[in-house]
Structure formats: C-alpha cells, structure tokens
Write a protein that holds these residues in place. Sequence first.
Motif: not given
Lengths: 558, 187
Positions: B1-25
């Motif tokens: 169960m914990k892995a699913i939560k970690n995976a979801l959170l990591m997916f969101v964090v990386f999407s924001v970092l690599l999918g928004i912050i990085y290309p916009v910067a």
Amino acid sequence: MFIFLFLLLTIVLSIPIGRYMSKVFEGQRTFMTPLLSPIERFIYRLIQVDEKEEMNWKKYAYSLIVFNLISIASLFLLQLLQGILPLNPRGLSGVRWDTALNTAISFVTNTNWQSYAGETTMSYLTQMLGLAVQNFVSAAVGIATILVFIRGFTRKNTDNLGNFWVDMTRSVLYILLPLSIILSIILVSQGVVQTFNSYAIVQTLEGSTQTIPLGPAASQVAIKMLGSNGGGFFNANSAHPFENPNSITNFFETLSILLLPMSLVFAFGYMVRNFKQGIAIFSVMMILLLMGLGVALWSESQTNPLMQKLGISDGNLEGKEIRFGVAESVLWSVATTAVSNGGVNSMHDSTMPLTGLVYLFNMGTGEVIFGGLGVGLAGMLFYVILTMFIAGLMIGRTPEFLGKKLGPEEMKMALVPLILPPAAILIFSAIALSIPEGLAGINNPGSHGLSEILYAYFSALANNGSAFAGLSANTVFYNLTTGLGILIGRFATIIPAIAIAGSLSQKGKVPVNSASFPTTGPLFVIMVTAVIIIIGALTYFPIFALGPGLEHLLMLGR
Amino acid sequence: MKAIKNALLMFVVFSVLLGIIYPVAITGISQVVFPHQANGYLITENEKVIGSELIGQNFTSPYYFHGRPSATVYDSVTSGGSNLGPTNQKLMDEVNERIQQIRIEESLSSNSTVPADLVLSSGSGLEAYIYVESARLQIPRIAKARGFSEAEVENIVEDNVEGWIVGIDTPLVNVLKLNIALDNTRR
C-alpha cells in the motif's frame, strides 16, 4: 579520422562522469551536493520516503512495477484527454486509443517507438508534461535496475538492495536533469525551437503557404538524446531541422547518445571496486560497436549500383540530410541502434541492405552494445553469466563472477532475457507475415518488406524505438503487437536482473584464487564477444539471410 | 500500500519538476537569450513572415534555385522521408524521372551525371541545403531567366556558402537564403 576523434572524446568524457555517477549512487559527496542535496531531501519529504530504508528484491521490483503502471495509465489518459486540456494551440483532438496505449507503453519503458507523427498528433502539453517526463523517469528506472544488479554483486549475506525511490531521485536530480539543462541550452542556441507559440504560417517565395510547426522541443530533445530514449518531438526525429539544425547540434546529439551508457560501464567498474572489470566489459562493447560501424560505413559508402546506372553522382543520400552527410548519418545510426536510443538523423528504411543488417544485429543482441541506460549493461551481465557458465563447464569449476558463485538460480534467470525476446520477435513477425493486417503495413516490395516487419519487432523487443519507417505501424494490429512486444522486452530484462541480485546478495563472497577464471583479461573479452556474436548469429541467421541478405544479392544481381 | 502512495507522489512531484518547471525554465531562458533561434529562425520581410532559415521551401520556377526533392513536397506539418528501400523499382523510376527533368531544365547532355542531392529526397523532407556544386549547376538557367550575368549569380552563391566545422563539413548553400538574395538583387 573524425569518427576516431569523436569516439575518443566520448570515452574521455565518460570516465569522469562514470566516477561521478558511482559517487552519487553510493551517497558520497560530490561538487553538486551543496546545491542539490537540499532539493533531494525536500523531494523525499514530499513523497514520504525514508532514504535510509532498504528494500529486498521483491519490494524493489514491486515499487518499480507500481510506478510504471501509474505512469502508463496517466500518460494514456493524458493523450486521450488532450483535446480539452490547455497548451494545445493547434486544437488537436484526443489521440486514438490504440495509438495512445502503444505510446504510453513505449515511452514509459524507455523505448520511444512512435507510430504517430508528433507535429500532427500531440499537443504541447502532452509532449512536455507526458512524453518528456517519461523520457526522464524511464531512463532513471533503467539506471535503478543496474544499480540493484551491481549491489547483488557487491553486497554479501543480506537482503537489502537499496531504495527504489532514492535511486530514482538521485538519477534524475544529479545526472539526467543537469546534463539536460546544459544540452538544451546548447541546442536552442543553434536553432532547436523552444517556444509555446503556435505553428507559424508562412507565405513562401513562390506564393504558397507553409505551416511551420513549433513547440517546446529543445528541452525534450535534450533528454531524448541523453536518456537513451529517442522519441522525436517531430515526425522526422533528429533529421528534422528544428531538432537537429546543423553539424554542431548533430555532434552534441551523437555524443549524448553514447555518453551516459558508456559512463555507466565505468561507474560499474568503480562500484564493484574493480575498474579493470569495467574496462573488460567496456572492451567487449567497443569491439562490437566498431565491428558494426566498420561494416556499416563500408556498406553505405558503396553507391547503390541501381542508382549508378541511372547517372547520378556518388552518395547514398536518399533519406539522409546533407547537413550531416553519409558518414555522420551512419555513425549516428550505429550508435542509436547499439545504444537502444532509437532517435534517427536519417531514414533507416532507405539505407543499403547490409547497413540495415548491422542495425538489426545491434538490436538483435538484446541491446548490450552499451545499450539502453542501465538495462544495456544488465543485458551484458546476463551474457557474462552465460559465458562464465560455459567457461565453468570447460574448466570444470563452479562459475564465479566478481567473487560470487553463480548457481542454477542465476543461470535460469539469465536465460529468460536471452531466450524470451528472440522467441517473441520471431513469433510476432511470423504472425504479421501471415495475416492481411500485418502485410498491409508494408511499404516496399520483396525482401525489403520482410526487413520492415522484422525491424519493427526487433525495435520493439529491444526497446530501441527506431524504425524502418515505411511500415504503416499506426494500426490496431501493430500498435497492440508492438506494445506487447515492448513490455516483454522491457520486463524480461528488468525483473530477472533484480531477481538475480536478490539471490546473489544473500551469498557470501568467495576469495579469488589462482584456479578462478580471470574475468578482466583478453580471454574473457574474447569469450564474451564470441558468445554474443554466436547467439546473435545463430538465432537470427535464417531471417537475416531472407531479409537484408537476399536484398543485397538481388541489388548486385540486377 | 505504501509503495502505491510513494509512487503516486513521486509521479506528481516529477511531473511538476520535469514536465512544468524544467521546460518552462528552459523556454524562459531561451526566449531571453536566444529569441530568434528559439522561435524557429523566422525570416520577416515587409512585416510578413516569408519562411524559416532552417526549413526548406518548394521551388519549381526557373527564376529560383531548386532544392532537394521532398517526399512531402515541403509540407512542413508532416515531416519525413520517402522510406523507399534501395532496391525498390518505384524509387528508381522516381529518381530517373528527376534526372531527366534536371537534364532538360539545366540544359545538360543526356548522359551527364546529375548530383545525388538534387535527385534523392532528404530524410526530413524539409532540408534547406544543397551542395555548392549543385547550386553552380543551376547558375546558367537562373542568369538567363532573370537577365543577370552568370558572374552576378555566381557571386550570390559564393556569398552564401556555409560550412560549420572547417575541414569536416562539406560546404553547402541554403537554397531559401540564396533565393531571397536573388530577389533582393532584383530590386
């Protein structure tokens, strides 16, 4: 000469990067630590991970699979819904379900097989928030795989193989992201587009209109090259002037194809505390790369005799950009097929038959000639295990590698990635050749048509992503079969690698003695190279003969 | 169960970092430091966008230098090559047709050798370049059509020779830039 200098420079750069990588993954201080470690710790807080927590192989594999499933589902949905989402200046509608599913699988697995054309299918949002993100994390998943594999050899009497979330975060933060930032700025300075403006409408000199696609391409192309991804922002991939405008960008992009896969081999040497072992494996890969490069350069420099008869000057330029020329196109293509990148700067479908054969062979080895990030080296270690087993039989001792005894468990697991993908390639190709849905995709008649279908499944199973692009692969049949092939190819490498690590880490180390088979010398290099060539040649000989081999003879004979 | 939560959170964090912050910067930096390059090297004349330096255009009229054949006829929304294989009769027929056409257009003898870049299509279908020799071949036709001296056209070609890495790159000319230079000479 240029190629020799190029390869030398790549090697020279990849040694310090390999050293840096090994430090990052062992949690040591590097010159980037002061800058990045606060961000790293902030990410662990956000994703609620304790960086000290260790995982056994099952937990590690489970975390990896869950993360990949979430990625596939999200990317699939993002494509279906792009029509109602922002950053879609061309008003593109949602992607068809089978294309979306194929693309989601393909990008999450670091394959980047593309049955769609970027500029007419994907919105800016889908490209940057969906595809580009997977370019990063799929590469990190590959690196995580090899890290676990390495820990299987370095650790003893333990179940602990590291922490998946930590490995992912470090790969992205310390390696992929900084290099991508540098490369994307270089690319933009030369004319790779990076904008949110909509496509430019242009009145041409002769009075017609031309619609010029734009988009945030450079940021994506950078990680596409560095992360062994290869998925083009535009349909023509790195042949497109906006992805690869001139020979400077071509130089940096070719360098980026090889850089990190090479660095990982050196990182391996540092991490197993046996740099010579890294060099031995590097030598095997380099020998295979140079062999393919030699054959392909020779084959492609021969002018097509059928064309010569028509009265044109030398140079096989069909499908090539003269900005790069023949030699640099071949260098790129050998690198991209060896390294499982799959980006192209020329159209492989139009190359000479034997050149195409080299590309097929590179993929057919299972992408172990440097190979995809992490998984390429993992694939090489499977061959090493097999070689040690054969050597063990010859000298009558239990096979050992890096101080670990290799038992039946490791042997069985290592055979999965060596047998399953070739079997799947042949079965899928046979199906495609026997039903109308498969044959309908062929663009070229005769044996070249066979090569087109073979190339598609080689590319899918090897997680390469390049294509004989004449094949019309954007159909339900091809989207589903290549999608399934990609999954088999990816997880038949990752799961056995992690499982072997799980079994190896529990064992103790055996001391190396004079009776052990030396694994850093020329004998080892020759043995492993021979095993790879023999397995590659024996498995695929009949279809290589019927595809590119036959076409070559027909070309000479006509 | 914990892995699913970690995976979801990591997916969101990386999407924001690599999918928004990085290309916009990267877009932000690019638009400030390299605005011309980042927006596609567009060429504007009289406040109208007439092309991109990097993207070839289709030229067929006798007044202009002709570029490489394009499988997509320089339709830049769908880039790509012909993907015809080296033994495909269709490719041979197309190439043969182009050779004959060029021999007629440039008044060449019927057994002359035609430069490969003028009859074999590029991988992108959008390449803006040809070899300098292939441009020289077209000088007599253009000089005649425009009423220029051949030396004048020759000068325009020489002014537009490009080669990025000395000694490695074969010198090329950008067909679009050449043709713009031709048009500007007329005025």
